[in-house]
Design an enzyme around this catalytic site. Structure first.
Site, PDB file in Angstrom:
ATOM      1  N   CYS A 112      29.225   2.568  -7.223  1.00 58.89           N
ATOM      2  CA  CYS A 112      29.792   3.875  -6.881  1.00 58.89           C
ATOM      3  C   CYS A 112      31.018   3.729  -5.976  1.00 58.89           C
ATOM      4  O   CYS A 112      32.035   3.225  -6.409  1.00 58.89           O
ATOM      5  CB  CYS A 112      28.720   4.782  -6.296  1.00 58.89           C
ATOM      6  SG  CYS A 112      29.179   6.529  -6.394  1.00 58.89           S
ATOM      7  N   HIS A 216      24.507   4.891 -10.157  1.00 59.46           N
ATOM      8  CA  HIS A 216      23.638   4.267  -9.150  1.00 59.46           C
ATOM      9  C   HIS A 216      22.444   3.591  -9.823  1.00 59.46           C
ATOM     10  O   HIS A 216      21.346   4.153  -9.841  1.00 59.46           O
ATOM     11  CB  HIS A 216      23.158   5.304  -8.121  1.00 59.46           C
ATOM     12  CG  HIS A 216      24.168   5.601  -7.067  1.00 59.46           C
ATOM     13  ND1 HIS A 216      24.351   4.809  -5.964  1.00 59.46           N
ATOM     14  CD2 HIS A 216      25.078   6.598  -6.965  1.00 59.46           C
ATOM     15  CE1 HIS A 216      25.320   5.301  -5.216  1.00 59.46           C
ATOM     16  NE2 HIS A 216      25.780   6.391  -5.798  1.00 59.46           N
ATOM     17  N   GLU A 218      20.594   1.297  -8.774  1.00 65.07           N
ATOM     18  CA  GLU A 218      19.485   1.021  -7.833  1.00 65.07           C
ATOM     19  C   GLU A 218      18.533   2.207  -7.710  1.00 65.07           C
ATOM     20  O   GLU A 218      17.387   2.033  -7.321  1.00 65.07           O
ATOM     21  CB  GLU A 218      20.046   0.598  -6.465  1.00 65.07           C
ATOM     22  CG  GLU A 218      20.478   1.729  -5.536  1.00 65.07           C
ATOM     23  CD  GLU A 218      21.784   2.417  -5.953  1.00 65.07           C
ATOM     24  OE1 GLU A 218      22.429   1.969  -6.916  1.00 65.07           O
ATOM     25  OE2 GLU A 218      22.135   3.426  -5.294  1.00 65.07           O
TER      26      GLU A 218
END
Ligand code: MN
Length: 246
Positions: A112, A216, A218
């Site tokens: 990001c 994202h 994660e």
């Protein structure tokens, strides 16, 4: 065998209900994904840029995490009215760290803001506000209760490292950004775009792992592409650790 040490950059958080005392902050998911892939995560604070090389000498991989907008002065632009909050200290340190990591061919995974920061650090520019600067924009600032729910599609450029990692040409990703990479830094290629043409991933053509994604991963820890992405980053860091000890 020693685990590769993965430095993860973090935000500065100033909360009124904590008497406005600044704190370093990092979403746990970054740490969890590095651990899950087999690495040893360490959170790197935004200190004076002169320390960047010292951190670099100790790390086997660098994860540039998400956060606030990068100050447009770093890519020679004036602030757009929709520019969000910036963090001068974090920008200065991360720009130095990203450049040093790139020079040292350290494996870099950028997420990001991290992808935007990496692009700016190496000479690229950003689109300051997708909503007002892109014709027929998609919604890139999704609002969901579950942020592991993907919200838009991404077309991956065949032949890129990302295509190899994802083993797919189209994937669906989550989206929590209002800026994106615009002109990519020299030596980099766009490896994914959304349907509105927004850059969703960049990578360096060199063999060293140097890849940035606008979504994202994660926050979608069980997603197959997330696992493959962190596994590939880990493998690059591990290969470097082993080479350094050989
Ligand atoms: Mn997006």
């Amino acid at each position: 065998m020693q685990k590769p040490l993965i430095g993860i950059t973090c935000s500065t958080l100033v909360l009124a209900d904590m008497r406005g005392v600044p704190r370093y902050a990092l979403v746990h998911h970054y740490v969890d994904c590095v651990l899950e892939a087999g690495g040893l995560p360490i959170v790197v604070p935004s200190v004076a840029p002169g320390h960047a090389d010292r951190y670099l000498a100790r790390l086997d991989g660098l994860l540039l995490s998400g956060g606030l907008d990068v100050d447009p002065q770093h890519y020679d632009e004036e602030p757009h009215p929709r520019l969000g909050q910036v963090d001068a200290r974090r920008d200065r340190f991360e720009l130095a760290l990203a450049r040093a990591a790139y020079e040292a061919q350290l494996p870099i995974l950028a997420i990001c803001r991290g992808a935007q920061l990496l692009n700016v650090a190496l000479g690229g520019s950003l689109l300051q506000d997708i909503g007002t600067q892109v014709a027929k924009p998609l919604r890139h600032d999704q609002e969901t209760i579950q942020d592991d729910a993907p919200s838009h599609g991404v077309a991956i450029e065949p032949g890129t490292r990302l295509a190899e990692i994802a083993a797919a040409q189209r994937i669906r990703v989550n989206s929590f950004h209002h800026q994106a990479c615009d002109r990519v830094a020299p030596g980099f290629v766009v490896s994914a775009r959304s349907a509105d043409g927004v850059v969703e991933a960049i990578e360096h053509a060199d063999p060293a792992f140097c890849l940035g994604v606008q979504w994202h991963p994660e926050r979608m820890p069980t997603d197959a592409v997330t696992r493959a992405l962190f596994a590939a980053f880990h493998a690059a860091a591990e290969a470097r650790t082993d080479a350094a000890r050989a």
